[in-house]
Design a protein around this motif. Structure first.
Motif, PDB file in Angstrom:
ATOM      1  N   TRP A   1      37.859  44.269  27.853  1.00 49.53           N
ATOM      2  CA  TRP A   1      37.736  44.775  29.220  1.00 49.53           C
ATOM      3  C   TRP A   1      38.891  45.714  29.546  1.00 49.53           C
ATOM      4  O   TRP A   1      38.687  46.807  30.101  1.00 49.53           O
ATOM      5  CB  TRP A   1      37.711  43.607  30.208  1.00 49.53           C
TER       6      TRP A   1
ATOM      7  N   ALA B   1      32.467  47.250  30.612  1.00 44.84           N
ATOM      8  CA  ALA B   1      33.535  46.467  31.237  1.00 44.84           C
ATOM      9  C   ALA B   1      32.979  45.521  32.290  1.00 44.84           C
ATOM     10  O   ALA B   1      33.380  44.349  32.372  1.00 44.84           O
ATOM     11  CB  ALA B   1      34.568  47.413  31.864  1.00 44.84           C
TER      12      ALA B   1
ATOM     13  N   ALA C   1      33.125  41.394  32.052  1.00 40.87           N
ATOM     14  CA  ALA C   1      33.776  40.610  33.107  1.00 40.87           C
ATOM     15  C   ALA C   1      32.821  39.591  33.702  1.00 40.87           C
ATOM     16  O   ALA C   1      33.186  38.431  33.939  1.00 40.87           O
ATOM     17  CB  ALA C   1      34.298  41.547  34.196  1.00 40.87           C
TER      18      ALA C   1
ATOM     19  N   SER D   1      36.298  47.399  37.883  1.00 39.85           N
ATOM     20  CA  SER D   1      36.518  48.117  36.623  1.00 39.85           C
ATOM     21  C   SER D   1      36.763  49.601  36.888  1.00 39.85           C
ATOM     22  O   SER D   1      37.642  50.222  36.263  1.00 39.85           O
ATOM     23  CB  SER D   1      35.320  47.942  35.691  1.00 39.85           C
TER      24      SER D   1
ATOM     25  N   CYS E   1      38.557  49.771  30.435  1.00 37.36           N
ATOM     26  CA  CYS E   1      39.015  50.309  31.717  1.00 37.36           C
ATOM     27  C   CYS E   1      40.035  51.425  31.529  1.00 37.36           C
ATOM     28  O   CYS E   1      39.973  52.457  32.211  1.00 37.36           O
ATOM     29  CB  CYS E   1      39.600  49.199  32.591  1.00 37.36           C
TER      30      CYS E   1
ATOM     31  N   TRP F   1      38.723  39.666  27.527  1.00 34.89           N
ATOM     32  CA  TRP F   1      39.590  40.367  28.473  1.00 34.89           C
ATOM     33  C   TRP F   1      40.367  41.506  27.806  1.00 34.89           C
ATOM     34  O   TRP F   1      40.669  42.511  28.461  1.00 34.89           O
ATOM     35  CB  TRP F   1      40.546  39.393  29.155  1.00 34.89           C
TER      36      TRP F   1
END
Length: 476
Positions: free
Chosen positions: A107, A316, A320, A348, A111, A104
């Motif tokens: 990610w 991303a 996820a 995203s 983003c 995460w």
């Protein structure tokens, strides 16, 4: 779930529902293009201004660290290809909380980076068409690449193939022209010799402090190489693809990063204002009187930014999807349609565009807070990679030695060297006022995610324990 359990079977289910539309040529060019980003074309100017000619040493040192990280990641990814890449490896080696934290945080980094790259690309477009609003260009780019990633994965592969081909061609041409100029065989130029390397303050004009600033700038310029191991899970031959990409990492880093820095500081005085104002590559081309150098490099930088946007939306969404498949995120994000995690792509992209809007609405607080939070995330990810490889290598040698088609050099010695180098970079960040804030924010983000991951892990263990008790009572 214990740290020694193997969650890869869950992730393999997710990967099995994803398509395998990336060809070897896509993966090879993604690996090549991934090492050439806007950070190299533009961001390296600040490093040169701080370190002077010694920026070559800075990029060499950080390049050696990146080579070790990629080798470790390649070893694990070739043995166990998964769309979650290092997040899956961290979960297998350390525990679910580690996979949650690494996944995460990466990610989040991707983003926010999508938003930053969109802003950079929009600034170039408004420079060409000043009457157009920046946000409209960002929205257009977001729509294009969101649509690209919503379609079959081969579309992403084709976009990245041609983007990467343009970047590779541009930097190769730059290196050829630069070397010819240094040798004095380029028409209209004289060989500069070592004047720019040893004059005007010498090789270390700002001492060790300048070298440290250049080193920190170079470390973060290498971010993005990890995407190739994420993409490998959707390729036709993931094991061979990862192995080939990792094995060629050394010469790519040496040629594109270290080589271009050496050419620039040899041709151009390190304290030339153009190095920061226009970017080091434009400054070098201006020095050689290349016609329309600024516009040529603006096109190249635009391509690099758009390529990064495309790759980061892809990375991303796959990260996820993998996290959700392992029970570490909202189930809706993991839904796959036509071989593509489309909801993850949309979320995203929207998150990235939200960061863009914050740059206009709240530039001095919320947006700055986001920027500071991603400052050292890449180092946190590298740390998880090194620790995971240290633990998994011995286990893999015992349980499935045939899967070790890529092996870390001089294991475990060089793994420990890499960990020590990362610790040293963290210390250097803490010493520098300009990076200390980033370290604090990143540390806060990492701790928050680690705590959330640990609580989620304990909650699941408690649920499984309760279910076991019910089964036992029923049997009894």
């Amino acid at each position: 779930m214990s740290p020694t359990s193997a969650p890869e079977t869950v992730d393999q289910k997710a990967d099995g529902s994803l398509s395998h539309g990336l060809k070897q040529r896509h993966l090879s060019m993604i690996a090549l293009g991934g090492v050439i980003g806007a950070g190299l074309f533009v961001g390296s100017g600040a490093g040169i201004a701080a370190a002077g000619p010694s920026i070559v040493i800075a990029y060499t040192l950080s390049g050696l660290l990146v080579m070790l990280v990629m080798r470790m990641l390649g070893e694990m990814s070739a043995a166990n290809p998964a769309s979650g890449s290092f997040s899956v490896h961290a979960e297998r080696a350390i525990g679910p909380w580690a996979g949650f934290t690494a996944g995460w945080s990466f990610w989040f980094l991707l983003c926010v980076a999508v938003g930053l790259e969109g802003i950079g690309a929009a600034k170039i477009m408004t420079g060409w068409m000043p009457d157009t609003p920046e946000w409209a260009w960002v929205a257009l780019f977001m729509l294009v690449f969101c649509a690209t990633n919503l379609a079959a994965v081969k579309n992403f592969g084709e976009f990245e193939f041609w983007f990467a081909a343009l970047k590779v061609g541009a930097i190769t041409l730059f290196l050829v022209i630069g070397v010819l100029a240094i040798l004095g065989v380029l028409p209209g130029t004289d060989a500069p010799g070592t004047a720019n390397l040893t004059g005007d303050g010498g090789f270390l004009p700002n001492g060790s402090e300048g070298l440290i600033i250049g080193l920190l700038a170079s470390v973060f310029a290498y971010g993005g190489l990890e995407t190739v191991t994420i993409a490998a899970a959707e390729s036709e031959h993931p094991v061979q693809g990862v192995a080939k990409a990792v094995r060629t990492a050394m010469w790519r880093i040496a040629l594109f990063y270290i080589g271009s820095m050496a050419v620039i500081v040899t041709l151009v005085p390190w304290d030339d204002p153009k190095v920061v104002a226009k970017g080091p590559y434009v400054a070098a081309l201006d020095f050689l009187d290349i016609p329309a150098a600024g516009e040529i490099m603006n096109v190249v930088v635009l391509v690099a930014l758009l390529s990064a946007m495309n790759a980061n939306i892809y990375g991303a969404s796959r990260m996820a999807c993998s996290l959700v498949a392992r029970g570490q995120g909202p189930k809706a994000l993991g839904k796959v349609f036509g071989g593509v995690p489309r909801i993850a792509v949309l979320v995203s992209s929207v998150f990235g565009f939200g960061c863009v809007l914050l740059s206009y609405w709240r530039p001095d607080d919320v947006f700055l807070w986001l920027l500071n939070m991603i400052g050292a995330v890449i180092l946190v990810v590298w740390f998880f990679i090194a620790v995971s490889q240290l633990l998994l290598r011995r286990r893999t040698e015992r349980e499935a030695p045939e899967t070790l088609v890529v092996r870390m050099w001089l294991y475990p010695g060089l793994t420990w060297v890499a960990l020590a180098a990362m610790a040293a970079v963290f210390v250097l960040m803490w010493r520098e006022p300009g990076t200390r804030t980033q370290l604090y924010y990143t540390g806060g983000l990492t701790l928050a995610l680690a705590a959330a991951g640990y609580l989620l892990q304990k909650s699941k263990e408690k649920e499984r324990g309760g279910e076991s008790e019910k089964v036992t009572d029923a049997v009894g």
